[in-house]
Design an enzyme around this catalytic site. Structure first.
Site, PDB file in Angstrom:
ATOM      1  N   SER A  21       0.835  -1.208   0.000  1.00  0.00           N
ATOM      2  CA  SER A  21       0.000   0.000   0.000  1.00  0.00           C
ATOM      3  C   SER A  21       0.866   1.253   0.000  1.00  0.00           C
ATOM      4  O   SER A  21       0.598   2.206  -0.749  1.00  0.00           O
ATOM      5  CB  SER A  21      -0.924  -0.004   1.223  1.00  0.00           C
ATOM      6  OG  SER A  21      -1.832  -1.078   1.183  1.00  0.00           O
ATOM      7  N   ARG A  44       1.149   7.752   5.841  1.00  0.00           N
ATOM      8  CA  ARG A  44       0.291   6.892   6.657  1.00  0.00           C
ATOM      9  C   ARG A  44      -1.098   7.498   6.808  1.00  0.00           C
ATOM     10  O   ARG A  44      -2.094   6.772   6.896  1.00  0.00           O
ATOM     11  CB  ARG A  44       0.925   6.627   8.029  1.00  0.00           C
ATOM     12  CG  ARG A  44       0.223   5.530   8.801  1.00  0.00           C
ATOM     13  CD  ARG A  44       1.001   5.131  10.042  1.00  0.00           C
ATOM     14  NE  ARG A  44       2.093   4.239   9.755  1.00  0.00           N
ATOM     15  CZ  ARG A  44       1.987   2.909   9.675  1.00  0.00           C
ATOM     16  NH1 ARG A  44       0.805   2.335   9.820  1.00  0.00           N
ATOM     17  NH2 ARG A  44       3.036   2.171   9.434  1.00  0.00           N
ATOM     18  N   HIS A  47      -2.831   6.625   3.659  1.00  0.00           N
ATOM     19  CA  HIS A  47      -3.168   5.198   3.738  1.00  0.00           C
ATOM     20  C   HIS A  47      -4.408   4.969   4.587  1.00  0.00           C
ATOM     21  O   HIS A  47      -5.248   4.130   4.259  1.00  0.00           O
ATOM     22  CB  HIS A  47      -1.966   4.443   4.317  1.00  0.00           C
ATOM     23  CG  HIS A  47      -2.195   2.990   4.540  1.00  0.00           C
ATOM     24  ND1 HIS A  47      -2.420   2.455   5.799  1.00  0.00           N
ATOM     25  CD2 HIS A  47      -2.229   1.945   3.683  1.00  0.00           C
ATOM     26  CE1 HIS A  47      -2.582   1.146   5.691  1.00  0.00           C
ATOM     27  NE2 HIS A  47      -2.473   0.805   4.425  1.00  0.00           N
TER      28      HIS A  47
END
Length: 224
Positions: A21, A44, A47
């Site tokens: 990812s 992050r 994500h």
């Protein structure tokens, strides 16, 4: 460099999915202006929400990452949250590795009663309770839900000399959310990480904290 273990997914399959990812995000994000230590935090957050707009919306005080890492690596640092969701979302094993302890007071009976008596929000009274308990100075404060919590924290910093190590201020919403984060972004005395505009949320605070924990573990390996 020694790979992280504590702040990674617990299974090989989980690690592979997360790393894939991140690789997709790196490939698709295009240009960004973040530093090498800021980018893992922004990535992050992207994500966590599959939203590339955080490339540009995320903003950092110049000392934010370093201040956060110092606080984490110092050990026994308080993590004060505006809502329980942040505390629940943080990995207990990762927190324990660094000796970090979470605190939130939003549903305490005395906080609810004080909010009713003062005709204010529970979030305001929760920040005041954290201050009375001596938890805010030197703490990492994560605010993902309540703009009034962030506004009150900024008042405590301005008027009462409170000095958190780092404020991760990302309240989401339509009433005072963007405004509270704009006020935070003008703060010089205390390092901060924020998201411009209405977007935000507890999941983003958790994502930012998990990214900082990963950076802290990498620094531990470097020191070793």
């Amino acid at each position: 460099m020694t790979p992280n273990t504590v702040t990674e997914q617990l299974t090989a399959a989980g690690r592979a999915i997360e790393h894939d990812s991140f690789a997709i995000i790196d490939a698709e994000v295009g240009h960004h202006a973040y530093t090498a230590e800021q980018w893992p935090i922004v990535r992050r957050m992207i994500h966590a929400n599959a939203d590339f707009e955080f490339n540009g919306l995320a903003a950092f005080h110049p000392d934010a990452v370093e201040a956060g890492l110092r606080a984490i690596l110092a050990g026994a640092t308080a993590v004060v949250a505006d809502v329980e969701m942040i505390c629940v979302g943080l990995s207990k094993s990762r927190l324990a590795h660094f000796g970090l302890h979470t605190h939130e007071f939003i549903s305490d009976i005395d906080v609810i009663e004080a909010a009713r008596a003062a005709a204010t929000t529970r979030a305001v009274q929760a920040m005041r309770k954290a201050h009375r308990h001596g938890l805010l100075d030197g703490a990492i404060v994560g605010i993902g839900n309540a703009p009034t919590a962030l506004i009150e924290l900024l008042r405590l910093i301005r008027d009462e000399g409170v000095r958190p190590a780092l404020v991760i201020g990302m309240p989401v919403g339509f009433v005072s959310a963007a405004e509270s984060k704009a006020l935070l972004a003008g703060l010089i005395a205390v390092p901060w990480i924020t998201i411009r505009g209405r977007k935000g949320g507890s999941t983003l605070v958790v994502a930012a904290l998990h990214a900082l924990l990963g950076l802290a573990e990498a620094r531990q390996h470097q020191a070793a």
